[in-house]
Design an enzyme around this catalytic site. Sequence first.
Site, short mmCIF file in Angstrom:
data_model
loop_
_atom_site.label_atom_id
_atom_site.label_comp_id
_atom_site.label_asym_id
_atom_site.label_seq_id
_atom_site.Cartn_x
_atom_site.Cartn_y
_atom_site.Cartn_z
N SER A 187 -0.04 6.32 20.05
CA SER A 187 0.10 5.65 18.64
C SER A 187 1.71 5.68 18.56
O SER A 187 2.48 6.69 18.45
CB SER A 187 -0.55 6.40 17.27
N ARG A 226 -1.17 3.28 -0.78
CA ARG A 226 -1.72 2.75 0.25
C ARG A 226 -1.52 2.79 1.66
O ARG A 226 -2.21 3.04 2.50
CB ARG A 226 -2.10 0.90 -0.13
N VAL A 274 4.81 1.15 5.36
CA VAL A 274 5.70 1.45 4.41
C VAL A 274 5.09 1.75 3.08
O VAL A 274 4.00 1.16 2.81
CB VAL A 274 7.04 0.52 4.28
N TRP A 330 3.84 -6.99 10.48
CA TRP A 330 4.67 -6.51 9.43
C TRP A 330 5.99 -5.97 9.77
O TRP A 330 5.67 -5.04 10.73
CB TRP A 330 3.94 -5.59 8.46
N HIS A 334 18.65 1.54 5.15
CA HIS A 334 17.28 1.89 5.66
C HIS A 334 17.01 0.95 6.79
O HIS A 334 16.40 1.18 7.94
CB HIS A 334 16.24 1.82 4.68
N ALA A 386 -0.86 -3.20 10.88
CA ALA A 386 -1.50 -1.92 11.40
C ALA A 386 -2.93 -1.80 11.25
O ALA A 386 -3.50 -1.36 12.34
CB ALA A 386 -0.58 -0.64 10.69
N PHE A 387 -3.42 -2.18 10.18
CA PHE A 387 -4.91 -2.07 9.97
C PHE A 387 -5.87 -3.00 11.03
O PHE A 387 -6.85 -2.41 11.34
CB PHE A 387 -5.30 -2.62 8.65
N GLU A 388 -5.15 -3.87 11.64
CA GLU A 388 -5.83 -4.87 12.64
C GLU A 388 -5.47 -4.13 14.06
O GLU A 388 -6.16 -4.60 14.92
CB GLU A 388 -5.16 -6.23 12.69
#
Length: 145
Positions: free
Chosen positions: A102, A77, A71, A13, A116, A45-47
């Site tokens: 991290s 979330r 983001v 992502w 941005h 990120a969750f993985e």
Amino acid sequence: MSPNRIALVAARWHADIVDKAVQAAQIALADHGFPEVDIIEVPGAFEIPLRIKRLALTGQYAGIAGIALVVDGGIYRHDFVASTVVDALMRIQLETDVPVFSAVLTPHHFHEHGEHLDYFTRHFTVKGTELANAIAATVRETTAV
């Protein structure tokens, strides 16, 4: 374990931004004397934590880092994802005795517009170098003990 082998687990992502941290970390790690850097890509990120745990259990790495941009999608979330990932990374290093780092960053109010994108592209380059510095210092300290 190779005393010089490092793994960077990078979320896909926002890969254009995340890859700036990966590239900067690779360069800085080489400058610190860590030329063996494996880049492992995961969807998001969750993985990251599961992949890092599996890598840590191989005994092949002196240090492993997760890199992601989480983001705010407007439903908060991102806060839960980021805190879950960072908590998991801390538990992994304590359970496996492999240093885990991290660079899973969660900016507030990120929007995909030029200003941005430019800012976070530069920011992730800086964070990649800082990540490498932390890895080098920690790995040298843990191997000296």
